[in-house]
Design an enzyme around this catalytic site. Structure first.
Site, PDB file in Angstrom:
ATOM      1  N   CYS A 125      10.218   1.895   2.132  1.00  0.00           N
ATOM      2  CA  CYS A 125      11.171   0.806   2.388  1.00  0.00           C
ATOM      3  C   CYS A 125      12.613   1.297   2.423  1.00  0.00           C
ATOM      4  CB  CYS A 125      11.006  -0.277   1.343  1.00  0.00           C
ATOM      5  SG  CYS A 125      11.137   0.370  -0.328  1.00  0.00           S
ATOM      6  N   SER A 151      -5.030  -4.729   0.239  1.00  0.00           N
ATOM      7  CA  SER A 151      -6.442  -4.441   0.547  1.00  0.00           C
ATOM      8  C   SER A 151      -6.621  -3.026   1.093  1.00  0.00           C
ATOM      9  CB  SER A 151      -6.977  -5.432   1.580  1.00  0.00           C
ATOM     10  OG  SER A 151      -6.803  -6.727   1.122  1.00  0.00           O
ATOM     11  N   TRP A 208       0.806  -1.210   0.000  1.00  0.00           N
ATOM     12  CA  TRP A 208       0.000   0.000   0.000  1.00  0.00           C
ATOM     13  C   TRP A 208       0.850   1.275   0.000  1.00  0.00           C
ATOM     14  CZ3 TRP A 208       1.715   2.677   4.121  1.00  0.00           C
ATOM     15  CH2 TRP A 208       2.303   1.932   5.149  1.00  0.00           C
ATOM     16  N   GLU A 216      12.320  -2.304  11.726  1.00  0.00           N
ATOM     17  CA  GLU A 216      11.888  -1.265  10.780  1.00  0.00           C
ATOM     18  C   GLU A 216      10.696  -0.516  11.389  1.00  0.00           C
ATOM     19  OE1 GLU A 216      10.055  -2.963   7.243  1.00  0.00           O
ATOM     20  OE2 GLU A 216      10.716  -1.306   5.994  1.00  0.00           O
ATOM     21  N   GLY A 246       6.795  -6.141  -0.376  1.00  0.00           N
ATOM     22  CA  GLY A 246       6.117  -6.081   0.912  1.00  0.00           C
ATOM     23  C   GLY A 246       7.083  -6.427   2.028  1.00  0.00           C
ATOM     24  N   SER A 247       6.534  -6.923   3.123  1.00  0.00           N
ATOM     25  CA  SER A 247       7.371  -7.169   4.294  1.00  0.00           C
ATOM     26  C   SER A 247       8.240  -8.418   4.107  1.00  0.00           C
ATOM     27  CB  SER A 247       6.468  -7.357   5.517  1.00  0.00           C
ATOM     28  OG  SER A 247       5.607  -8.447   5.290  1.00  0.00           O
ATOM     29  N   PRO A 294      -3.384  -6.373  -5.409  1.00  0.00           N
ATOM     30  CA  PRO A 294      -2.878  -5.207  -4.679  1.00  0.00           C
ATOM     31  C   PRO A 294      -3.191  -5.342  -3.192  1.00  0.00           C
ATOM     32  CG  PRO A 294      -4.998  -4.696  -5.641  1.00  0.00           C
ATOM     33  CD  PRO A 294      -4.713  -6.130  -5.990  1.00  0.00           C
ATOM     34  N   GLU A 314      10.980  -7.773  -3.248  1.00  0.00           N
ATOM     35  CA  GLU A 314      11.391  -6.435  -2.794  1.00  0.00           C
ATOM     36  C   GLU A 314      10.853  -6.306  -1.375  1.00  0.00           C
ATOM     37  OE1 GLU A 314      13.289  -4.420  -4.428  1.00  0.00           O
ATOM     38  OE2 GLU A 314      13.263  -5.357  -6.391  1.00  0.00           O
ATOM     39  N   LEU A 315      11.731  -6.445  -0.397  1.00  0.00           N
ATOM     40  CA  LEU A 315      11.259  -6.614   0.992  1.00  0.00           C
ATOM     41  C   LEU A 315      11.627  -5.418   1.881  1.00  0.00           C
ATOM     42  CD1 LEU A 315      12.173 -10.408   1.187  1.00  0.00           C
ATOM     43  CD2 LEU A 315      10.072  -9.361   0.368  1.00  0.00           C
TER      44      LEU A 315
HETATM   45  P1  NAP Z   1       2.800  -6.797   3.692  1.00  0.00           P
HETATM   46  O1  NAP Z   1       1.952  -6.877   4.876  1.00  0.00           O
HETATM   47  O2  NAP Z   1       3.878  -7.809   3.515  1.00  0.00           O
HETATM   48  O3  NAP Z   1       1.793  -6.853   2.446  1.00  0.00           O
HETATM   49  C1  NAP Z   1       2.248  -6.737   1.116  1.00  0.00           C
HETATM   50  C2  NAP Z   1       1.262  -7.444   0.192  1.00  0.00           C
HETATM   51  O4  NAP Z   1       1.249  -8.833   0.525  1.00  0.00           O
HETATM   52  C3  NAP Z   1      -0.174  -6.965   0.321  1.00  0.00           C
HETATM   53  O5  NAP Z   1      -0.801  -7.014  -0.940  1.00  0.00           O
HETATM   54  C4  NAP Z   1      -0.787  -8.001   1.251  1.00  0.00           C
HETATM   55  O6  NAP Z   1      -2.168  -8.118   1.060  1.00  0.00           O
HETATM   56  C5  NAP Z   1      -0.085  -9.246   0.760  1.00  0.00           C
HETATM   57  N1  NAP Z   1      -0.059 -10.352   1.726  1.00  0.00           N
HETATM   58  C6  NAP Z   1      -0.091 -10.317   3.072  1.00  0.00           C
HETATM   59  N2  NAP Z   1      -0.048 -11.567   3.571  1.00  0.00           N
HETATM   60  C7  NAP Z   1       0.019 -12.408   2.515  1.00  0.00           C
HETATM   61  C8  NAP Z   1       0.064 -13.840   2.367  1.00  0.00           C
HETATM   62  N3  NAP Z   1       0.076 -14.646   3.420  1.00  0.00           N
HETATM   63  N4  NAP Z   1       0.121 -14.348   1.115  1.00  0.00           N
HETATM   64  C9  NAP Z   1       0.116 -13.553   0.045  1.00  0.00           C
HETATM   65  N5  NAP Z   1       0.058 -12.206   0.109  1.00  0.00           N
HETATM   66  C10 NAP Z   1       0.019 -11.648   1.326  1.00  0.00           C
HETATM   67  O7  NAP Z   1       3.514  -5.393   3.519  1.00  0.00           O
HETATM   68  P2  NAP Z   1       2.861  -3.933   3.566  1.00  0.00           P
HETATM   69  O8  NAP Z   1       2.528  -3.600   4.975  1.00  0.00           O
HETATM   70  O9  NAP Z   1       1.775  -3.816   2.548  1.00  0.00           O
HETATM   71  O10 NAP Z   1       4.093  -3.047   3.066  1.00  0.00           O
HETATM   72  C11 NAP Z   1       5.093  -2.596   3.904  1.00  0.00           C
HETATM   73  C12 NAP Z   1       6.353  -3.430   3.754  1.00  0.00           C
HETATM   74  O11 NAP Z   1       6.742  -3.461   2.387  1.00  0.00           O
HETATM   75  C13 NAP Z   1       7.535  -2.839   4.518  1.00  0.00           C
HETATM   76  O12 NAP Z   1       8.251  -3.856   5.146  1.00  0.00           O
HETATM   77  C14 NAP Z   1       8.366  -2.199   3.386  1.00  0.00           C
HETATM   78  O13 NAP Z   1       9.730  -2.050   3.709  1.00  0.00           O
HETATM   79  C15 NAP Z   1       8.122  -3.148   2.265  1.00  0.00           C
HETATM   80  N6  NAP Z   1       8.380  -2.492   0.967  1.00  0.00           N
HETATM   81  C16 NAP Z   1       9.487  -2.862   0.259  1.00  0.00           C
HETATM   82  C17 NAP Z   1       9.763  -2.233  -0.948  1.00  0.00           C
HETATM   83  C18 NAP Z   1      10.982  -2.615  -1.756  1.00  0.00           C
HETATM   84  O14 NAP Z   1      11.043  -2.234  -2.919  1.00  0.00           O
HETATM   85  N7  NAP Z   1      11.931  -3.359  -1.202  1.00  0.00           N
HETATM   86  C19 NAP Z   1       8.915  -1.236  -1.436  1.00  0.00           C
HETATM   87  C20 NAP Z   1       7.786  -0.899  -0.687  1.00  0.00           C
HETATM   88  C21 NAP Z   1       7.528  -1.544   0.517  1.00  0.00           C
HETATM   89  P3  NAP Z   1      -3.244  -7.456   2.070  1.00  0.00           P
HETATM   90  O15 NAP Z   1      -2.863  -6.024   2.230  1.00  0.00           O
HETATM   91  O16 NAP Z   1      -4.502  -7.598   1.328  1.00  0.00           O
HETATM   92  O17 NAP Z   1      -3.157  -8.258   3.311  1.00  0.00           O
END
Ligand code: NAP
Length: 475
Positions: free
Chosen positions: A282, A176, A149, A379, A226-227, A174, A248-249
């Site tokens: 991130c 939610s 998000w 983080e 994501g995370s 994407p 990309e974590l």
């Molecule tokens: P997140 O909780 O890991 O969620 C990312 C995506 O994964 C969302 O679409 C989420 O869907 C989905 N997801 C969650 N649990 C899942 C599962 N068990 N199976 C499949 N998909 C699943 O991360 P976030 O809170 O959205 O984003 C923040 C994190 O992203 C931070 O750690 C940040 O550092 C990292 N990030 C990294 C980069 C990079 O380029 N390295 C760039 C941006 C962000 P729902 O939202 O629908 O649950």
């Protein structure tokens, strides 16, 4: 309120269950939209559509695919305002930042539209006269893309751009928290009139949709931002079919200010790196290392700048720092501050939630931070900057590298020798040297260690969506 829908095989569709969910504006807590909530079933449909469309899409020339992507780029720029407004309404970042994100997102489409035309093979000299050796590159197949998000539009185009340019098709899920901006983006995909099934959007249960993408042998690659914890689960789940992954974590960026730095510029860089997107980036500064000899003057300059930031609803022109995305994000930022203060840190400014309606947190600076505090290892993903001091180059490199993450690092210096020494020793995928904003479409973006696998952007970005095939021809 009308229910916003998914986009599968070129059709807008509600979920089979008719379930919906609400997206709320974190600045006001008002409902922004009601969105359909899908599950494994819809993911299966989307995977089938992507599989069928792959046969059509891969057979087009790179130039033909490029025309579609270039049209999408032009449309995105035309719709910059509407896309940016949705980003701000759904996740809170200031509108001026959201507009910048849309521009960058569009640039990823244009860059990859061009790069797709430069997917070259190789001719290798053989060891005998009756053989000819060739290497060709081919699209890997249908891709499952999962996005976060915090950059709801640019994380989409960083995957969809190179995937479609390479000849792959996509099923996108994407976050939610920000489905509306993805839906708007897919309206533009519809307007460009891509062949049916080339790009599909599934919204809903991340666990179910994620599982479906992992367990289907028709999905050949998982592209995720994501995370680190979710990324690890996806890597594990990809093992069954040995899928290619791009991850990309999370990050935990050190930002180092050496005594020979231009302090004014370093402070300005720290502000941009830490407080942009309310610290929910991130690559944002997570640990601020300041050389002991300049601690006092640097803290004074920086504190003044942080105090001057305007907190507010991202829709207002004056806003520099918007809300955090949700209650959990706010609680995490505050818990890091409380833990640090309990263990001896000093608050230079900020340090608490503010504004009763929304999820706002004061831009915060902490001094006298030590290694036993949670903020040193975790983080924060919020507008909190902890300041550490150091005496020597060796000491700060060791401290900066003392983390499982390796996404971005920054340092400010005017010494050329130090620039080279330090950049070579920092264990990070992206290094900003006197530069707090290193992201650009023509360069590879991605982390090392537990911050990820693979790159997005640059000529490397499209490679992630290709298979390398070796042809040995006896003549
Ligand atoms: P997140 O909780 O890991 O969620 C990312 C995506 O994964 C969302 O679409 C989420 O869907 C989905 N997801 C969650 N649990 C899942 C599962 N068990 N199976 C499949 N998909 C699943 O991360 P976030 O809170 O959205 O984003 C923040 C994190 O992203 C931070 O750690 C940040 O550092 C990292 N990030 C990294 C980069 C990079 O380029 N390295 C760039 C941006 C962000 P729902 O939202 O629908 O649950």
């Amino acid at each position: 309120m009308t229910v916003k829908e998914m986009y599968i095989n070129g059709e807008w569709t509600e979920s089979f269950s008719k379930k919906t969910f609400s997206v709320r504006n974190p600045a006001t807590n008002e409902v922004v939209s009601t969105v359909t909530y899908g599950s494994a079933k819809e993911a299966t449909e989307a995977i089938k559509a992507a599989k069928d469309a792959f046969l059509v899409w891969r057979s087009l020339t790179a130039k033909e695919r490029s025309v579609y992507l270039t049209k999408l780029y032009e449309l995105m720029l035309k719709e910059k305002e509407s896309l940016a407004q949705l980003i701000t309404l759904e996740m809170g970042k200031p509108l001026k930042e959201a507009k910048g994100e849309v521009e960058l997102a569009a640039e990823y489409l244009l860059w990859n539209a061009e790069e797709g035309k430069r997917i070259y093979g190789e001719i290798i000299p053989a060891s005998s006269n009756n053989k000819r050796l060739q290497v060709i590159k081919q699209p890997i197949g249908p891709v499952g893309a999962i996005t976060p998000w915090n950059f709801p539009i640019s994380m989409l185009t960083r995957k969809i751009g190179p995937a479609l340019a390479a000849g792959c098709t996509v099923v996108l899920k994407p976050s939610s928290k920000t489905p509306g901006s993805a839906i708007r983006f897919f309206e533009l995909i519809e307007e460009v009139n891509f062949p049916k099934g080339v790009a599909n959007l599934v919204i809903g249960s991340s666990r179910e949709i994620g599982q479906e993408l992992l367990k289907s042998p028709d999905i050949k690659k998982i592209a995720f931002t994501g995370s680190t914890s979710v990324g690890k689960r996806l890597i594990e789940g990809s093992a069954e079919h040995v899928k290619k992954v791009s991850m990309e974590l999370g990050g935990h960026a050190p930002f180092i200010v050496f005594e020979d730095a231009n302090l004014e510029e370093a402070a300005e860089g720290a502000i941009i790196s830490k407080y942009r997107n309310s610290g929910q980036t991130c690559i944002c500064l997570n640990r601020l290392f300041v050389q002991e000899s300049i601690k006092e003057p640097f803290q004074t300059i920086l504190t003044k700048k942080v105090k001057a930031l305007t907190i507010g609803n991202g829709m207002e022109d004056a806003t520099d720092v918007g809300p955090l995305v949700d209650e959990d994000g706010l609680k995490k930022a505050h818990s890091h501050v409380e833990d640090a203060v309990k263990k001896g840190a000093t608050i230079l400014t900020g340090g608490k939630p503010c504004n009763e309606n929304g999820l706002f947190y004061e831009p915060t600076l902490l001094s006298n931070v030590t290694n036993d505090m949670t903020i040193t290892y975790d983080e924060t993903f919020g507008p909190v900057a902890p300041i550490y001091t150091f005496n020597s180059e060796e000491e700060v490199i060791q401290a900066a590298n003392d983390t499982e993450y390796g996404l971005a690092a920054y340092f400010y210096t005017q010494d050329l020798g130090r620039t080279i020494r330090v950049s070579e020793q920092l264990d990070y995928g992206i290094i900003g040297i006197n530069d707090a904003v290193p992201t650009t479409v023509q360069a590879p973006f991605g982390g090392i260690k537990q911050s990820g696998l693979g790159k997005e952007g640059g000529h490397q970005g499209v490679e992630e969506y290709l298979e390398t095939k070796f042809l040995s021809i006896q003549i």
